[in-house]
Design a protein around this motif. Structure first.
Motif, PDB file in Angstrom:
ATOM      1  N   LEU A   1       0.944  -1.478   0.251  1.00 38.23           N
ATOM      2  CA  LEU A   1      -0.003  -0.003  -0.354  1.00 38.23           C
ATOM      3  C   LEU A   1       1.073   1.905   0.307  1.00 38.23           C
ATOM      4  O   LEU A   1       1.072   2.669  -0.923  1.00 38.23           O
ATOM      5  N   PHE A   2       1.661   0.856   0.563  1.00 37.91           N
ATOM      6  CA  PHE A   2       3.054   1.902   0.869  1.00 37.91           C
ATOM      7  C   PHE A   2       3.596   2.620  -0.532  1.00 37.91           C
ATOM      8  O   PHE A   2       3.186   3.688  -1.119  1.00 37.91           O
TER       9      PHE A   2
ATOM     10  N   GLU B   1       1.934   2.052  -3.572  1.00 31.25           N
ATOM     11  CA  GLU B   1       0.460   2.080  -4.501  1.00 31.25           C
ATOM     12  C   GLU B   1       0.764   3.972  -3.847  1.00 31.25           C
ATOM     13  O   GLU B   1       0.345   3.964  -5.247  1.00 31.25           O
ATOM     14  N   ASN B   2       0.485   4.457  -2.935  1.00 36.44           N
ATOM     15  CA  ASN B   2       0.161   5.639  -2.684  1.00 36.44           C
ATOM     16  C   ASN B   2       1.329   6.290  -3.502  1.00 36.44           C
ATOM     17  O   ASN B   2       1.748   7.990  -3.741  1.00 36.44           O
ATOM     18  N   LEU B   3       2.963   5.974  -3.381  1.00 36.28           N
ATOM     19  CA  LEU B   3       3.747   6.536  -4.160  1.00 36.28           C
ATOM     20  C   LEU B   3       3.492   6.955  -5.661  1.00 36.28           C
ATOM     21  O   LEU B   3       3.976   7.482  -5.521  1.00 36.28           O
ATOM     22  N   ILE B   4       3.375   6.424  -5.834  1.00 31.19           N
ATOM     23  CA  ILE B   4       3.347   5.800  -7.723  1.00 31.19           C
ATOM     24  C   ILE B   4       1.754   6.319  -7.535  1.00 31.19           C
ATOM     25  O   ILE B   4       1.900   7.291  -9.145  1.00 31.19           O
ATOM     26  N   ALA B   5       0.806   6.591  -7.096  1.00 30.78           N
ATOM     27  CA  ALA B   5      -0.698   7.871  -7.194  1.00 30.78           C
ATOM     28  C   ALA B   5       0.090   8.973  -7.164  1.00 30.78           C
ATOM     29  O   ALA B   5      -0.637   9.852  -7.729  1.00 30.78           O
ATOM     30  N   GLN B   6       1.193   9.004  -6.324  1.00 25.97           N
ATOM     31  CA  GLN B   6       1.161  10.464  -5.494  1.00 25.97           C
ATOM     32  C   GLN B   6       2.097  11.545  -6.954  1.00 25.97           C
ATOM     33  O   GLN B   6       2.292  12.516  -7.630  1.00 25.97           O
TER      34      GLN B   6
ATOM     35  N   ASP C   1      11.252  -4.642   1.276  1.00 24.80           N
ATOM     36  CA  ASP C   1      10.112  -4.626   0.007  1.00 24.80           C
ATOM     37  C   ASP C   1      11.011  -3.449  -1.137  1.00 24.80           C
ATOM     38  O   ASP C   1      11.345  -3.137  -0.475  1.00 24.80           O
ATOM     39  N   SER C   2      10.822  -4.358  -1.891  1.00 24.58           N
ATOM     40  CA  SER C   2      10.630  -3.172  -3.389  1.00 24.58           C
ATOM     41  C   SER C   2      10.192  -3.955  -4.374  1.00 24.58           C
ATOM     42  O   SER C   2       9.507  -4.440  -4.615  1.00 24.58           O
ATOM     43  N   LEU C   3       9.993  -2.883  -5.640  1.00 27.59           N
ATOM     44  CA  LEU C   3       9.271  -2.897  -6.917  1.00 27.59           C
ATOM     45  C   LEU C   3       9.646  -2.490  -7.703  1.00 27.59           C
ATOM     46  O   LEU C   3      10.745  -2.066  -8.117  1.00 27.59           O
ATOM     47  N   PHE C   4       9.394  -3.207  -8.963  1.00 27.73           N
ATOM     48  CA  PHE C   4       9.735  -2.609 -10.837  1.00 27.73           C
ATOM     49  C   PHE C   4       8.861  -2.841 -11.637  1.00 27.73           C
ATOM     50  O   PHE C   4       8.060  -2.994 -11.076  1.00 27.73           O
TER      51      PHE C   4
END
Length: 289
Positions: free
Chosen positions: A158-159, A161-166, A205-208
């Motif tokens: 969720l953290f 997701e919020n960064l991407i939306a912002q 965690d990390s995301l690509f």
């Protein structure tokens, strides 16, 4: 009102855009023509509280100038100002670190990593500059194989997701792969169970992601941390697609549970820690390697 008095009265410990000649710090006036012709420019203040500022003292240590083809870093050391010219096409990768107390922008080139620290109270000028770099360092006609992305790939944070939306409004970014947090002791080798207390640091965690022209990673400012420690910081890494020559996945020398995943670039590499079950196949397919 003279220029020094104006600068003193308008000073705040945050990044400020340079909108005209009156905004150029006195120590950087020898470069006023280059700054005036720029697409955009901002200045980074010294690290001092407003109450400790006095009229006439040097208040800014760095001016970042975004020209058509090059980035110009003007950095004050003592009474001298050192100028570094960085063509956008020579930037191998770009990092932005967001934190409560300190922000960072890092530019990786073949020669060195340029690090700019700033107060994150006002980030709009930095974000605008990052946008200019991201448009300028791309190579026309280079695209990643986004058709290979699993449409059902999930971002389980969720953290993030919020960064991407912002921060990615208007951008068509797609999740490529998510690395969940990993515990080191009682949850060894498995995604961290919030109901089980780990006694040692956990891998965060990390995301690509990709937008078709860049490979973007999001990870925490501290890759590992103790479970009870709070970490609100995060790091974006932007890599233009044409700079990526390959990837490697090797065991970490300090812990047999971690793996080092690296993007091999033309004159540099970018690495981050991943868990024992991380696979490079998805990224290789998307990168066409």
């Amino acid at each position: 009102m003279d220029a020094l008095q104006r600068e003193y009265e308008r000073f705040g410990p945050w990044v400020v855009p340079i909108a005209g000649m009156q905004d150029i710090p006195q120590q950087f006036l020898r470069y006023q023509e280059l700054i005036g012709e720029a697409v955009f420019a901002f200045k980074i203040p010294i690290n001092v509280e407003r109450r400790n500022v006095k009229p006439g003292m040097p208040l800014y240590h760095t001016v970042v100038v975004f020209r058509e083809d090059v980035l110009l870093l003007l950095q004050r050391t003592g009474k001298d100002v050192h100028a570094t010219e960085i063509p956008y096409q020579e930037i191998q990768y770009l990092q932005y670190v967001g934190n409560v107390l300190v922000g960072e922008m890092l530019l990786g080139t073949a020669e060195q990593i340029h690090v700019l620290n700033f107060n994150p109270v006002e980030t709009a000028p930095v974000e605008k500059g990052i946008g200019i770099i991201r448009k300028s360092y791309l190579q026309e006609g280079t695209r990643l194989n986004i058709d290979a992305i699993d449409e059902h790939q999930q971002n389980n944070s969720l953290f993030y997701e919020n960064l991407i939306a912002q921060d990615f409004k208007g951008e068509n970014v797609r999740v490529v792969q998510y690395q969940p947090p990993v515990g080191l002791t009682k949850n060894r080798g498995k995604a961290l169970d919030p109901n089980v207390l780990a006694q040692e640091p956990v891998l965060q965690d990390s995301l690509f992601l990709t937008n078709g022209t860049e490979l973007i990673t999001i990870n925490r400012r501290e890759e590992t941390k103790l479970p009870e420690k709070t970490d609100y910081g995060y790091r974006y890494t932007f890599i233009p697609a044409h700079k990526i020559l390959g990837v490697t996945l090797e065991p970490d020398e300090t812990n047999d549970l971690f793996q080092n995943f690296c993007f091999i670039l033309k004159e540099a590499e970018v690495c981050l820690l991943v868990g024992p079950e991380f696979s490079v196949q998805k990224l290789k397919t998307i990168l066409n390697i």
